[in-house]
Design an enzyme around this catalytic site. Structure first.
Site, PDB file in Angstrom:
ATOM      1  CB  THR A 201      -0.830   0.022   1.320  1.00  0.00           C
ATOM      2  OG1 THR A 201      -1.653  -1.133   1.340  1.00  0.00           O
ATOM      3  CG2 THR A 201      -1.701   1.261   1.449  1.00  0.00           C
ATOM      4  NE  ARG A 229      -8.634  -7.891   2.696  1.00  0.00           N
ATOM      5  CZ  ARG A 229      -7.780  -6.888   2.877  1.00  0.00           C
ATOM      6  NH1 ARG A 229      -7.359  -6.186   1.868  1.00  0.00           N
ATOM      7  NH2 ARG A 229      -7.346  -6.597   4.082  1.00  0.00           N
ATOM      8  CG  ASP A 232      -7.328  -0.312   5.612  1.00  0.00           C
ATOM      9  OD1 ASP A 232      -6.887  -1.199   4.846  1.00  0.00           O
ATOM     10  OD2 ASP A 232      -6.595   0.520   6.174  1.00  0.00           O
ATOM     11  CB  THR A 252      -0.338   1.173   5.657  1.00  0.00           C
ATOM     12  OG1 THR A 252       0.085   0.007   4.956  1.00  0.00           O
ATOM     13  CG2 THR A 252       0.749   1.629   6.587  1.00  0.00           C
ATOM     14  N   GLY A 253      -1.563  -1.496   6.871  1.00  0.00           N
ATOM     15  CA  GLY A 253      -1.541  -2.666   7.756  1.00  0.00           C
ATOM     16  C   GLY A 253      -2.794  -3.497   7.561  1.00  0.00           C
TER      17      GLY A 253
HETATM   18  C1  SD4 Z   1      -5.375  -3.714   3.231  1.00  0.00           C
HETATM   19  N1  SD4 Z   1      -4.383  -1.911   4.452  1.00  0.00           N
HETATM   20  O1  SD4 Z   1      -5.881  -3.950   2.146  1.00  0.00           O
HETATM   21  C2  SD4 Z   1      -4.215  -2.727   3.290  1.00  0.00           C
HETATM   22  C3  SD4 Z   1      -2.935  -3.489   3.244  1.00  0.00           C
HETATM   23  C4  SD4 Z   1      -1.686  -2.738   3.559  1.00  0.00           C
HETATM   24  O2  SD4 Z   1       0.616  -2.635   3.398  1.00  0.00           O
HETATM   25  O3  SD4 Z   1      -1.675  -1.660   4.107  1.00  0.00           O
HETATM   26  N2  SD4 Z   1      -0.525  -3.278   3.227  1.00  0.00           N
HETATM   27  O4  SD4 Z   1      -5.717  -4.266   4.265  1.00  0.00           O
END
Ligand code: SD4
Length: 340
Positions: A201, A229, A232, A252-253
């Site tokens: 991301t 899927r 966020d 992010t996460g």
């Molecule tokens: C998600 N927040 O689709 C994103 C993934 C992400 O570094 O931040 N990856 O859940």
């Protein structure tokens, strides 16, 4: 100053940046752009071509993350890991200083989801388009349908994944020590020495010289996710939120856990109550930590925030998150403080 290093990124159009875990001097208001992960350095440089010459934050946050989306050898756009059925599906969102916002989710074969999100914001009465409908809208708007073929890296990663076909949502956490493994002379700055990607991301928030805030976020989501899927990042209030009276936040996460607490909006509300950007991010990370209990060790959650005064901050659940800040002083990479 013991942890301070200078790394030359001439090939990326960036003269130099500082890698530092020190709390920065924050006496400069704007313009300012902050983005997630080390890919943020190149993305910030893109955004700065607009912000640095007096342009608007909204234009800057679109242009900035397009740099990352453009890179086929990356983890964010069409070069990213596919879902478990072998298709790359992309999510993106954008928000300006007047609560205008747009997003796309589960979008396939379009190179710049962030620009489609902006068109949703500007050309439709809606906020969010998904899947086939989002693609149809993109084509109507003149975006090109790309081949859908996986990048070389993604093909290899998918082949490996198919051996066990096990979905383990461990976003970012296995990629600790990203900073120490960076070798910008040999590879894109967001790639680790192991060849692994350290994120999926890029999120970006900016304050322009008019005093206006905007934000953007674009992602391939979680590699090998279930088909359909959505994380966020395209959910306004979760992956991204901007309130021009208060501040701008991007996450992010592990998206599912950011959605659960309306993460970015929750951070903005903390700033509204007078918390600094870092304190505000920390409070919401702690909330997620409490909700997840012992499962918090298996996920990563990170927020970056800017307030109206031009102060910025970040906080993550675990070590290993970094973020890039470009202001008049230059383009710098910071290690985020974290709960562990
Ligand atoms: C998600 N927040 O689709 C994103 C993934 C992400 O570094 O931040 N990856 O859940």
């Amino acid at each position: 100053m013991d942890r301070r290093k200078f790394i030359n990124l001439g090939g990326l159009g960036v003269t130099s940046f500082t890698l530092s875990s020190f709390v920065p001097q924050q006496n400069i208001k704007g313009p300012l752009v902050v983005s997630t992960w080390d890919a943020g350095i190149a993305a910030n440089a893109g955004a700065w071509t607009i912000l640095g010459s007096g342009g608007k934050a909204l234009d800057a946050v679109e242009k900035g993350v397009m740099v990352t989306e453009d890179e086929m050898n990356c983890c964010v756009g069409l070069g990213a890991n596919p879902d478990r059925d072998g298709f790359v599906t992309l999510d993106a969102s954008i928000m300006d200083h007047e609560f205008n916002c747009g997003s796309v989710a589960f979008l396939e074969r379009i190179k710049h989801p962030i620009s489609v999100a902006r068109r949703v914001m500007e050309k439709t009465p809606h906020v969010m388009l998904v899947g086939e409908g989002a693609q149809q809208f993109a084509l109507e708007q003149g975006f090109k349908l790309e081949s859908g073929e996986l990048s070389k890296d993604a093909k290899n990663a998918y082949k490996n994944w198919l051996k066990n076909s096990e979905y383990k949502p461990v976003i970012n956490i296995e990629r600790k020590n990203a900073i120490s493994q960076l070798d910008p002379n040999k590879m894109a700055p967001h790639k680790l020495a192991t060849g692994e990607w350290n994120h999926d991301t890029i999120g970006m928030i900016a304050l322009d010289s008019f005093g206006n805030l905007s934000g953007s976020c674009t992602t391939s989501g979680a590699g090998f996710k279930m088909r359909g899927r959505i994380g966020d990042s395209p959910v306004i209030g979760a992956g991204l939120y901007v309130d021009n009276e208060v501040g701008a936040v991007v996450a992010t996460g592990q998206g599912e856990d950011v959605i659960r607490v309306a993460g970015s909006s929750a951070v903005v509300e903390q700033m509204r109550q007078g918390k600094s950007p870092t304190e505000a991010c920390k409070i919401i990370v702690e909330r997620i930590n409490r909700i997840k209990k012992e499962k918090a060790k298996d996920i990563q959650i990170c927020f970056i925030a800017i307030n109206k005064k031009g102060e910025f901050g970040a906080y993550s659940l675990h070590k290993g998150f970094n973020y890039a800040v470009h202001n008049k002083e230059g383009n710098k990479l910071y290690e985020s403080t974290s709960l562990d």
